[in-house]
Design a protein around this motif. Structure first.
Motif, PDB file in Angstrom:
ATOM      1  N   GLU A   1       0.881  -1.294   0.118  1.00  0.00           N
ATOM      2  CA  GLU A   1       0.006  -0.077  -0.125  1.00  0.00           C
ATOM      3  C   GLU A   1       0.787   1.330  -0.213  1.00  0.00           C
ATOM      4  O   GLU A   1       1.787   1.343   0.820  1.00  0.00           O
ATOM      5  CB  GLU A   1      -0.870   0.133   1.167  1.00  0.00           C
ATOM      6  CG  GLU A   1      -1.773   1.406   1.477  1.00  0.00           C
ATOM      7  CD  GLU A   1      -2.252   1.474   2.738  1.00  0.00           C
ATOM      8  OE1 GLU A   1      -3.027   2.364   3.053  1.00  0.00           O
ATOM      9  OE2 GLU A   1      -1.985   0.794   3.818  1.00  0.00           O
TER      10      GLU A   1
ATOM     11  N   SER B   1      -8.622   5.908  11.877  1.00  0.00           N
ATOM     12  CA  SER B   1      -9.927   4.554  11.942  1.00  0.00           C
ATOM     13  C   SER B   1      -9.870   4.051  10.649  1.00  0.00           C
ATOM     14  O   SER B   1      -9.953   4.974   9.275  1.00  0.00           O
ATOM     15  CB  SER B   1     -11.087   4.982  12.355  1.00  0.00           C
ATOM     16  OG  SER B   1     -10.935   5.518  13.805  1.00  0.00           O
ATOM     17  N   ASP B   2     -10.165   2.922  10.328  1.00  0.00           N
ATOM     18  CA  ASP B   2      -9.993   2.253   9.219  1.00  0.00           C
ATOM     19  C   ASP B   2     -11.603   2.864   8.420  1.00  0.00           C
ATOM     20  O   ASP B   2     -12.447   2.608   9.229  1.00  0.00           O
ATOM     21  CB  ASP B   2     -10.279   0.747   9.084  1.00  0.00           C
ATOM     22  CG  ASP B   2     -10.228   0.126   7.605  1.00  0.00           C
ATOM     23  OD1 ASP B   2     -11.031   0.365   6.865  1.00  0.00           O
ATOM     24  OD2 ASP B   2      -9.418  -1.146   7.772  1.00  0.00           O
ATOM     25  N   PRO B   3     -11.613   3.474   7.120  1.00  0.00           N
ATOM     26  CA  PRO B   3     -12.743   3.682   6.667  1.00  0.00           C
ATOM     27  C   PRO B   3     -13.860   2.659   6.533  1.00  0.00           C
ATOM     28  O   PRO B   3     -14.984   2.969   6.427  1.00  0.00           O
ATOM     29  CB  PRO B   3     -12.183   4.574   5.307  1.00  0.00           C
ATOM     30  CG  PRO B   3     -10.905   3.770   4.981  1.00  0.00           C
ATOM     31  CD  PRO B   3     -10.403   3.221   6.295  1.00  0.00           C
ATOM     32  N   VAL B   4     -13.455   1.498   6.436  1.00  0.00           N
ATOM     33  CA  VAL B   4     -14.377   0.326   6.003  1.00  0.00           C
ATOM     34  C   VAL B   4     -15.132  -0.013   7.234  1.00  0.00           C
ATOM     35  O   VAL B   4     -16.469   0.160   7.226  1.00  0.00           O
ATOM     36  CB  VAL B   4     -13.738  -0.689   5.191  1.00  0.00           C
ATOM     37  CG1 VAL B   4     -14.691  -1.868   5.064  1.00  0.00           C
ATOM     38  CG2 VAL B   4     -12.891  -0.478   4.095  1.00  0.00           C
ATOM     39  N   ASN B   5     -14.441  -0.269   8.488  1.00  0.00           N
ATOM     40  CA  ASN B   5     -15.261  -0.861   9.620  1.00  0.00           C
ATOM     41  C   ASN B   5     -15.166   0.323  10.744  1.00  0.00           C
ATOM     42  O   ASN B   5     -15.618  -0.144  11.782  1.00  0.00           O
ATOM     43  CB  ASN B   5     -14.654  -2.159  10.031  1.00  0.00           C
ATOM     44  CG  ASN B   5     -13.310  -2.090   9.963  1.00  0.00           C
ATOM     45  OD1 ASN B   5     -12.453  -0.948  10.213  1.00  0.00           O
ATOM     46  ND2 ASN B   5     -12.276  -3.084   9.765  1.00  0.00           N
ATOM     47  N   ASN B   6     -14.366   1.544  10.264  1.00  0.00           N
ATOM     48  CA  ASN B   6     -14.304   2.287  11.501  1.00  0.00           C
ATOM     49  C   ASN B   6     -13.810   1.767  12.683  1.00  0.00           C
ATOM     50  O   ASN B   6     -14.155   2.405  13.909  1.00  0.00           O
ATOM     51  CB  ASN B   6     -15.775   2.932  11.965  1.00  0.00           C
ATOM     52  CG  ASN B   6     -15.724   4.451  12.447  1.00  0.00           C
ATOM     53  OD1 ASN B   6     -14.737   5.239  12.179  1.00  0.00           O
ATOM     54  ND2 ASN B   6     -16.489   4.508  13.415  1.00  0.00           N
TER      55      ASN B   6
ATOM     56  N   GLN C   1      -7.023   1.604  13.805  1.00  0.00           N
ATOM     57  CA  GLN C   1      -5.983   0.735  13.362  1.00  0.00           C
ATOM     58  C   GLN C   1      -4.658   0.705  14.206  1.00  0.00           C
ATOM     59  O   GLN C   1      -3.947  -0.344  14.280  1.00  0.00           O
ATOM     60  CB  GLN C   1      -5.382   0.901  11.795  1.00  0.00           C
ATOM     61  CG  GLN C   1      -4.614   0.076  11.122  1.00  0.00           C
ATOM     62  CD  GLN C   1      -4.608   0.394   9.606  1.00  0.00           C
ATOM     63  OE1 GLN C   1      -5.458   1.066   9.102  1.00  0.00           O
ATOM     64  NE2 GLN C   1      -3.652  -0.368   9.011  1.00  0.00           N
TER      65      GLN C   1
END
Length: 213
Positions: free
Chosen positions: A135, A177-182, A185
């Motif tokens: 990434e 925070s991960d934008p998918v599951n909030n 990280q």
């Protein structure tokens, strides 16, 4: 082992360049070979050699008994490796400005000071056995962009210094925070400490720039 031989090659090159000058020289370009660690959970030792470049500006301030200050521009590759069952390699390429003061000793030659890095490029590599994921991101929100640190250097030989640095802010952004599951990280401290060898690549025989106060 490869990094050790690379370091030895640069050492002999740098000392030979300085020995060709009869007068004291000042570096036009410095290379830095970094061995870093962090207090992040499960962190391990990391080595980086490129691109760690410094363009120094040497200043002598005052007429009588002038005071030696170094500043300039840094380009630095630093990061954190941590592992459990999976290995995570995180690094940034940052642009920074140091300011270092020469302590008033004839020998040894010691500098102390501070640096401020700004992270431009972020890369994260996840290694799970044969599976590898990468990434990359510019101005990533996963890390703290401004990374101030304190530093100390000692001259080993002409053309080679030993440097110790400690970054007082966390490398990772614990508010991310991960934008998918909030889900956040990162958590906990992630300060970087490193030892490095700094070698002058190009030198000139002129004295540092003198500022008359």
């Amino acid at each position: 082992m490869k990094s050790f031989f690379t370091l030895m090659l640069v050492y002999f090159f740098s000392t030979s360049v300085y020995s060709q000058n009869e007068q004291e020289g000042t570096s036009l370009l410095n290379a830095e070979f970094i061995f870093s660690h962090s207090n992040y959970e499960n962190g391990i030792l990391r080595f980086s050699a490129f691109p760690n470049i410094n363009f120094p500006i040497n200043l002598l301030i005052g007429r009588n008994n002038p005071y030696w200050i170094e500043t300039g521009i840094n380009i630095r590759n630093k990061g954190i490796i941590y592992k459990d069952s999976i290995t995570y390699k995180n690094r940034t390429i940052s642009l920074g400005v140091p300011i270092k003061f020469h302590l008033p000793f004839k020998k040894p030659t010691i500098f102390v000071g501070a640096e401020l890095d700004y992270a431009l490029f972020f890369k994260n590599k996840i290694i799970n056995n044969a599976d590898k994921q990468k990434e990359t991101d510019f101005l990533s929100k996963k890390i703290n962009p401004f990374q101030p640190g304190i530093t100390a250097e000692i001259l080993l030989t002409k053309g080679m210094r030993l440097k110790a640095s400690y970054y007082i802010t966390n490398f990772f952004n614990n508010n991310y925070s991960d934008p998918v599951n909030n889900i956040k990280q990162y958590s906990g401290p992630s300060n970087i400490f490193y030892l490095s060898f700094v070698t002058g690549i190009y030198v000139v025989t002129t004295r540092p720039t003198i500022i008359r106060l």
